[in-house]
Design an enzyme around this catalytic site. Structure first.
Site, PDB file in Angstrom:
ATOM      1  N   TYR A   1     113.243   7.245  -7.399  1.00  0.00           N
ATOM      2  CA  TYR A   1     113.589   8.672  -7.589  1.00  0.00           C
ATOM      3  C   TYR A   1     113.680   9.379  -6.231  1.00  0.00           C
ATOM      4  CZ  TYR A   1     112.706  13.522  -9.234  1.00  0.00           C
ATOM      5  OH  TYR A   1     112.751  14.875  -9.497  1.00  0.00           O
TER       6      TYR A   1
HETATM    7  N1  LIG Z   1     109.560  18.639 -13.700  1.00  0.00           N
HETATM    8  C1  LIG Z   1     109.271  18.369 -12.439  1.00  0.00           C
HETATM    9  O1  LIG Z   1     108.100  18.192 -12.059  1.00  0.00           O
HETATM   10  C2  LIG Z   1     110.375  18.300 -11.424  1.00  0.00           C
HETATM   11  C3  LIG Z   1     110.016  18.334 -10.060  1.00  0.00           C
HETATM   12  C4  LIG Z   1     111.014  18.267  -9.121  1.00  0.00           C
HETATM   13  C5  LIG Z   1     112.329  18.184  -9.501  1.00  0.00           C
HETATM   14  N2  LIG Z   1     112.653  18.132 -10.834  1.00  0.00           N
HETATM   15  C6  LIG Z   1     114.054  18.008 -11.185  1.00  0.00           C
HETATM   16  O2  LIG Z   1     114.388  19.071 -12.032  1.00  0.00           O
HETATM   17  C7  LIG Z   1     115.479  18.684 -12.873  1.00  0.00           C
HETATM   18  C8  LIG Z   1     115.170  19.069 -14.305  1.00  0.00           C
HETATM   19  O3  LIG Z   1     114.054  18.325 -14.731  1.00  0.00           O
HETATM   20  P1  LIG Z   1     113.032  18.813 -15.837  1.00  0.00           P
HETATM   21  O4  LIG Z   1     111.680  18.531 -15.321  1.00  0.00           O
HETATM   22  O5  LIG Z   1     113.348  20.167 -16.317  1.00  0.00           O
HETATM   23  O6  LIG Z   1     113.264  17.683 -16.948  1.00  0.00           O
HETATM   24  P2  LIG Z   1     113.968  17.623 -18.368  1.00  0.00           P
HETATM   25  O7  LIG Z   1     113.407  18.633 -19.284  1.00  0.00           O
HETATM   26  O8  LIG Z   1     113.902  16.192 -18.737  1.00  0.00           O
HETATM   27  O9  LIG Z   1     115.461  18.057 -18.036  1.00  0.00           O
HETATM   28  C9  LIG Z   1     116.423  17.149 -17.604  1.00  0.00           C
HETATM   29  C10 LIG Z   1     117.758  17.635 -18.123  1.00  0.00           C
HETATM   30  O10 LIG Z   1     118.754  16.712 -17.670  1.00  0.00           O
HETATM   31  C11 LIG Z   1     119.520  16.318 -18.784  1.00  0.00           C
HETATM   32  N3  LIG Z   1     120.076  14.999 -18.557  1.00  0.00           N
HETATM   33  C12 LIG Z   1     119.409  13.858 -18.278  1.00  0.00           C
HETATM   34  N4  LIG Z   1     120.269  12.833 -18.206  1.00  0.00           N
HETATM   35  C13 LIG Z   1     121.508  13.346 -18.446  1.00  0.00           C
HETATM   36  C14 LIG Z   1     122.792  12.794 -18.533  1.00  0.00           C
HETATM   37  N5  LIG Z   1     123.006  11.481 -18.363  1.00  0.00           N
HETATM   38  N6  LIG Z   1     123.832  13.598 -18.823  1.00  0.00           N
HETATM   39  C15 LIG Z   1     123.633  14.938 -19.007  1.00  0.00           C
HETATM   40  N7  LIG Z   1     122.439  15.509 -18.936  1.00  0.00           N
HETATM   41  C16 LIG Z   1     121.379  14.719 -18.668  1.00  0.00           C
HETATM   42  C17 LIG Z   1     118.558  16.355 -19.948  1.00  0.00           C
HETATM   43  O11 LIG Z   1     119.250  16.514 -21.172  1.00  0.00           O
HETATM   44  P3  LIG Z   1     119.636  15.368 -22.230  1.00  0.00           P
HETATM   45  O12 LIG Z   1     118.491  14.420 -22.299  1.00  0.00           O
HETATM   46  O13 LIG Z   1     119.879  16.169 -23.471  1.00  0.00           O
HETATM   47  O14 LIG Z   1     120.893  14.744 -21.704  1.00  0.00           O
HETATM   48  C18 LIG Z   1     117.804  17.639 -19.639  1.00  0.00           C
HETATM   49  O15 LIG Z   1     118.545  18.754 -20.083  1.00  0.00           O
HETATM   50  C19 LIG Z   1     115.674  17.187 -12.665  1.00  0.00           C
HETATM   51  O16 LIG Z   1     116.763  16.975 -11.772  1.00  0.00           O
HETATM   52  C20 LIG Z   1     114.385  16.763 -11.995  1.00  0.00           C
HETATM   53  O17 LIG Z   1     114.558  15.645 -11.165  1.00  0.00           O
HETATM   54  C21 LIG Z   1     111.706  18.201 -11.799  1.00  0.00           C
END
Ligand SMILES: NC(=O)c1ccc[n+]([C@@H]2O[C@H](COP(=O)([O-])OP(=O)(O)OC[C@H]3O[C@@H](n4cnc5c(N)ncnc54)[C@H](OP(=O)(O)O)[C@@H]3O)[C@@H](O)[C@H]2O)c1
Length: 256
Positions: free
Chosen positions: A156
């Site tokens: 990642y």
């Molecule tokens: N949560 C943390 O601690 C954290 C920290 C740093 C950065 N981030 C980043 O923040 C972003 C959002 O993460 P989150 O924590 O809010 O997680 P999340 O709730 O799992 O959100 C991820 C989103 O991406 C979508 N997604 C995943 N694969 C996809 C695909 N192949 N096509 C289209 N959509 C896709 C998911 O929707 P579907 O499954 O419906 O497709 C979901 O809407 C990510 O890029 C993550 O790396 C998160």
């Protein structure tokens, strides 16, 4: 500082977590939202909330791993609203993965899920925004894990670092066309997915607080945005310490 009102905003990865919360908040700004991810029912429910808050909203179920599907989403946004003013490329996932347990296929999958999904939207958005008189803003939800190799998150970290580098190059090249790029680097955010794994999560913030930081970055358009300050300070400190010291600290944090 311009607030995000009256604009066409595409959010990729909007069906849950940070992306969904950003969409809800921008829904109060009289915007035209295009929300996309794979899970259609979650998107449809979100679109209802956004419309009820006073913004137009187009929800499109599409897999960002598919370049044609991504290009079609951009085309559909333009067909519906005439332009894309702001795009938040937010799809991604960082599961707990130790380097002595992952397969080659696991690493490739995480690269696709965090890098290819960015590329698949970046290229059609650059083509579209390059034709718009006012250019546009492309923001990417990166991670503080993209700034250094984080144990149990190696694939990642690598994928997010690659995305940051690509966007850094695009920012320099495309400024004359009015296309701006912002990489947003959150620390741990308490989304449902992250809460479900067993990684240690120092200085974790709520999804609501993360969404406020993301929207502030969309308004101010810095090249790089980082939050929260405590995790940012930890990562910055680790990156200037001697490798032997930073490795010992990271190993200790990862084993908690
Ligand atoms: N949560 C943390 O601690 C954290 C920290 C740093 C950065 N981030 C980043 O923040 C972003 C959002 O993460 P989150 O924590 O809010 O997680 P999340 O709730 O799992 O959100 C991820 C989103 O991406 C979508 N997604 C995943 N694969 C996809 C695909 N192949 N096509 C289209 N959509 C896709 C998911 O929707 P579907 O499954 O419906 O497709 C979901 O809407 C990510 O890029 C993550 O790396 C998160």
């Amino acid at each position: 500082m311009a607030s995000i009102t009256g604009r066409t905003v595409l959010i990729v990865g909007a069906s849950s977590g940070i992306g969904a919360e950003v969409a809800r908040r921008l829904g109060h700004g009289g915007n035209r939202l295009v929300v996309t991810a794979r899970r259609a029912p979650e998107l449809a429910a979100l679109a209802e909330e956004v419309r009820a808050a006073g913004s137009a909203c187009l929800d499109i179920a599409a897999d960002a791993l598919n370049p044609k599907a991504a290009a079609d989403v951009v085309a559909a946004a333009v067909a519906e609203y005439g332009s894309v003013d702001v795009a938040l490329l937010n799809a991604g996932q960082g599961p707990d993965m130790s380097m002595d347990e992952v397969t080659v296929a696991d690493v490739s999958r995480i690269m696709a899920l965090n890098y290819d999904v960015v590329v698949n939207y970046l290229i059609p958005l650059i083509a579209q925004m390059g034709d718009q008189p006012h250019g546009g803003l492309i923001a990417h939800t990166n991670s503080l894990a993209g700034l250094m190799g984080i144990p149990r998150q190696g694939p990642y970290s690598a994928a997010k670092a690659a995305a940051r580098t690509l966007i850094d190059a695009a920012r320099v090249e495309l400024a004359p066309k009015g296309i701006r790029f912002t990489s947003i680097h959150p620390g741990f955010v308490a989304t449902d997915r992250v809460n479900a794994d067993s990684l240690p999560k120092p200085f974790q913030v709520s999804t609501e607080r993360a969404a406020r930081h993301v929207i502030r970055a969309l308004e101010r358009e810095p090249a790089q945005a980082y939050f929260p300050w405590a995790t940012t300070a930890l990562v910055r400190t680790l990156s200037v310490l001697p490798t032997a010291v930073s490795s010992a600290v990271l190993r200790s944090l990862a084993s908690r």
